[in-house]
Design an enzyme around this catalytic site. Structure first.
Site, PDB file in Angstrom:
ATOM      1  N   HIS A 140       0.827  -1.218   0.000  1.00 56.91           N
ATOM      2  CA  HIS A 140       0.000   0.000   0.000  1.00 56.91           C
ATOM      3  C   HIS A 140       0.866   1.276   0.000  1.00 56.91           C
ATOM      4  CE1 HIS A 140      -3.512  -2.483   0.778  1.00 56.91           C
ATOM      5  NE2 HIS A 140      -2.953  -2.972   1.863  1.00 56.91           N
TER       6      HIS A 140
HETATM    7  C1  BDR Z   1      -2.842   1.745   5.063  1.00 56.92           C
HETATM    8  O1  BDR Z   1      -3.238   1.551   6.407  1.00 56.92           O
HETATM    9  C2  BDR Z   1      -2.103   1.426   7.218  1.00 56.92           C
HETATM   10  O2  BDR Z   1      -2.261   0.388   8.146  1.00 56.92           O
HETATM   11  C3  BDR Z   1      -0.934   1.199   6.295  1.00 56.92           C
HETATM   12  O3  BDR Z   1       0.276   1.701   6.845  1.00 56.92           O
HETATM   13  C4  BDR Z   1      -1.335   1.926   5.054  1.00 56.92           C
HETATM   14  O4  BDR Z   1      -0.975   3.286   5.127  1.00 56.92           O
HETATM   15  C5  BDR Z   1      -3.294   0.553   4.227  1.00 56.92           C
HETATM   16  O5  BDR Z   1      -4.673   0.417   4.261  1.00 56.92           O
END
Ligand code: BDR
Ligand code: CA
Length: 336
Positions: A259
């Site tokens: 992500h």
């Molecule tokens: C996002 O949520 C967080 O837990 C991760 O770091 C990322 O930024 C993914 O859904």
């Protein structure tokens, strides 16, 4: 090579750490500073992790400023069940370094950087946008100095950790609303796209063959990222972490989604992505079940004026290209 000036706001976080691996290896980015926010874990933990990761990558020269300890209007909802109690489940630093930490809060540091920069600066947010909301609220005069905001989160159709809301929006929807309505061009690398930016179980194995400090960090955290069925997370006094897990749920079928790394990849290698928009975007802040749901008006139902459409949606990723960039970035630190 002309470098793009950027500041990166993080809630480090396993995938934030992997994103910093890409950012610090990128020759076309000039990282003016990194700011931290409460999100995946508390801000004291995201700050410690960020300082340690930058030091490990040999980029302790980048100043770090700590920001908001809580969202604007609600209690913090963490994701330590995904990232571990420390925020970096699977990797322990030998010592905690603090030499790059600035005294001033994140928003004051961002303002200084923006005001003193000869050119516009991109703000890249990999966590809840609380710090950016405070910056824009407190110092609206800096808005013209922001090239654009590049954000990991929002979605058209999907959610995580709920059916419709994405974590970085859900944690602080009030901040998201302020920032997305600020008039600054806002580029979301949404969950719909980062779900397609994954490594397969086999591709993750390749990281085990790599050497160097970034490889060791990624080897540690990548395989414990999102271990589901975590029944307990405990941090010992020496910083070591004990997680009680009952198995790996493998919601993504053994895949790991990149992500935050995709979001930094969009900064350094935009040719790997396509972008749609601009659209009008708003966020649900009061929904009984849907707080944090982003309403992206792709079909122009609201008939908003063009000057209210600032939201761009990064709608596709070249997964192979992203994977190569990730591998290349990890190997970059082998040389040093
Ligand atoms: C996002 O949520 C967080 O837990 C991760 O770091 C990322 O930024 C993914 O859904
Ligand atoms: Ca993050």
């Amino acid at each position: 090579m002309k470098k793009k000036p950027v500041m990166i706001d993080v809630d480090t976080g396993i995938d934030d750490a992997m994103a910093l691996v890409i950012a610090c290896a990128a020759e076309n980015l000039d990282i003016k500073g990194v700011t931290t926010v409460a999100g995946n874990v508390e801000v004291k933990d995201t700050t410690r992790n960020t300082l340690n990761v930058l030091d490990l990558l040999g980029r302790g020269d980048i100043p770090v400023a700590a920001g908001a300890a809580a969202p604007l209007a609600r209690p913090l909802a963490k994701a330590s069940y995904v990232h571990g109690a420390t925020g970096l489940r699977g990797y322990n630093f030998k010592e905690n370094v603090r030499y790059a930490l600035r005294e001033e809060p994140a928003w004051d540091f961002m303002r200084q950087v923006l005001e003193s920069s000869g050119e516009k600066v991109t703000l890249c947010a990999l966590g809840p946008v609380t710090n950016l909301a405070v910056l824009i609220e407190k110092y609206p005069e800096v808005k013209p100095k922001i090239e654009r905001i590049v954000f990991m989160g929002a979605s058209y159709h999907t959610g995580n950790p709920g059916p419709v809301q994405t974590f970085n929006v859900m944690v602080d929807p009030e901040a998201f609303r302020q920032v997305v309505h600020s008039g600054v061009p806002f580029y979301a690398v949404p969950l719909d796209t980062t779900r397609k930016a994954y490594l397969t179980a086999q591709e993750k194995e390749a990281v085990k063959e790599m050497a160097g400090p970034a490889a060791e960090l990624v080897q540690g955290v990548l395989f414990s990222y999102g271990a589901a069925f975590v029944t307990g997370d405990e941090q010992l006094d020496d910083g070591q972490e004990v997680s009680t897990t009952t198995g790996n749920k493998e919601r993504e079928g053994g895949k790991t989604c990149l992500h935050d790394p995709s979001t930094v990849a969009f900064l350094t290698a935009p040719e790997l992505f396509t972008v749609a928009g601009p659209y009008y975007c708003d966020v649900e802040c009061k929904g009984e079940l849907t707080s944090g749901f982003t309403l992206i008006d792709k079909e122009d139902w609201y008939c908003k004026d063009e000057d209210e459409k600032h939201f761009y949606f990064v709608d596709s990723v070249n997964r192979e290209g992203l994977k190569d960039l990730f591998y290349r970035s990890i190997r970059h630190y082998q040389k040093g």
